[in-house]
Structures are given as C-alpha cells and as structure tokens.
Design a protein around this motif. Sequence first.
Motif, PDB file in Angstrom:
ATOM      1  N   LEU A 136       0.836  -1.204   0.000  1.00 19.47           N
ATOM      2  CA  LEU A 136       0.000   0.000   0.000  1.00 19.47           C
ATOM      3  C   LEU A 136       0.868   1.249   0.000  1.00 19.47           C
ATOM      4  O   LEU A 136       0.617   2.194  -0.754  1.00 19.47           O
ATOM      5  CB  LEU A 136      -0.940  -0.005   1.212  1.00 19.47           C
ATOM      6  N   HIS A 137       1.890   1.249   0.821  1.00 17.92           N
ATOM      7  CA  HIS A 137       2.811   2.390   0.858  1.00 17.92           C
ATOM      8  C   HIS A 137       3.483   2.590  -0.504  1.00 17.92           C
ATOM      9  O   HIS A 137       3.622   3.717  -0.976  1.00 17.92           O
ATOM     10  CB  HIS A 137       3.869   2.199   1.951  1.00 17.92           C
ATOM     11  N   ASN A 138       3.893   1.512  -1.131  1.00 16.36           N
ATOM     12  CA  ASN A 138       4.506   1.604  -2.451  1.00 16.36           C
ATOM     13  C   ASN A 138       3.577   2.259  -3.459  1.00 16.36           C
ATOM     14  O   ASN A 138       4.014   3.033  -4.326  1.00 16.36           O
ATOM     15  CB  ASN A 138       4.895   0.216  -2.979  1.00 16.36           C
ATOM     16  N   MET A 139       2.307   1.943  -3.347  1.00 14.09           N
ATOM     17  CA  MET A 139       1.335   2.435  -4.328  1.00 14.09           C
ATOM     18  C   MET A 139       0.834   3.851  -4.033  1.00 14.09           C
ATOM     19  O   MET A 139       0.484   4.584  -4.945  1.00 14.09           O
ATOM     20  CB  MET A 139       0.129   1.488  -4.399  1.00 14.09           C
ATOM     21  N   THR A 140       0.799   4.219  -2.755  1.00 12.51           N
ATOM     22  CA  THR A 140       0.204   5.516  -2.392  1.00 12.51           C
ATOM     23  C   THR A 140       1.174   6.500  -1.767  1.00 12.51           C
ATOM     24  O   THR A 140       0.875   7.683  -1.692  1.00 12.51           O
ATOM     25  CB  THR A 140      -0.943   5.303  -1.381  1.00 12.51           C
ATOM     26  N   GLY A 141       2.301   5.991  -1.273  1.00  8.07           N
ATOM     27  CA  GLY A 141       3.220   6.869  -0.563  1.00  8.07           C
ATOM     28  C   GLY A 141       2.783   7.154   0.863  1.00  8.07           C
ATOM     29  O   GLY A 141       3.437   7.895   1.585  1.00  8.07           O
ATOM     30  N   GLU A 142       1.685   6.551   1.286  1.00 12.08           N
ATOM     31  CA  GLU A 142       1.179   6.768   2.657  1.00 12.08           C
ATOM     32  C   GLU A 142       1.887   5.887   3.648  1.00 12.08           C
ATOM     33  O   GLU A 142       2.169   4.768   3.442  1.00 12.08           O
ATOM     34  CB  GLU A 142      -0.327   6.492   2.729  1.00 12.08           C
TER      35      GLU A 142
END
Length: 142
Positions: A136-142
């Motif tokens: 998820l972090h990879n995809m959103t930067g969150e």
Amino acid sequence: MENETLGLIFRRIAHAAKKETDNNLRKLNLTMSQGLVLEYLNNTTDEELTQKSIEQHFNLQHPTVSGILKRLEKNGFIISSVNKTDRRVKDISLTDKARHIEEIARKDKKQLEETLVKGLSDEEEETLRKLLTKVLHNMTGE
C-alpha cells in the motif's frame, strides 16, 4: 492461480470482499461505500462531521460524496445542514438509526476479517499485514 499477476489477485480479493460486504449491508439498506462513510462518521468527533472532511478522508470528489450523503439522508441515516458560521460548509449529523446499525456492521466487518485470515497462523497474519502495508505504501506513498 499461481501464475496470476499480483494485480489480478488483489482485484479478485477486493471484489470478493466487496461482494460479501455488500451482501451483509444490503439487509441494512446500505452499500459498501455508504457503510464506510457511516463508519468514518461514527468514529469522528462532531466538529469534524462535514462533507469536506469526508471528501478529504476518502480522497473522493465532491459529486461522489454528495451522492453518497444524499442516499444516506434519504434512507434516514444522516441529517445534513448548512453550517451556521460558514454557509459553504455542509454539516453532517448521525441519526439514532445510524448509531444503531453500527454494532451490526461492526460484527459483519469482524466476520469478514476472520474470513480473510482463515487458516493463517498468528505469525502468518502479522506477516501478511506487514507486507500488504508495504505494498500500500509503495502504491500511495502513505
């Protein structure tokens, strides 16, 4: 299934989870999107219950949120009103009906979570959660 791309696997999981959630929420006269908004509203302080806060939280456009809120209001889950100090702001308040169904929705959500990790050990579940959070972090930067 082993040769499926990760994207397709994620899509199939999301589709199955949405289908299950929609089936559970249908008995409450709600969709998954409406249920997510109600959950957010139930867990947010009163002074932050505005259409704008919903748009920002879910990263949705004004017309999308407006449609969700209109259906929630039509079905008696929320009351929307113009803010007393800023007429551009739409305040949202939950009805007793919305508060009542929160417990039902919470049980359904817990059941879905249990289904998602059925057959996994505690360690596998923790590893899955960490890996998916990284994705998820990879995809959103969150």
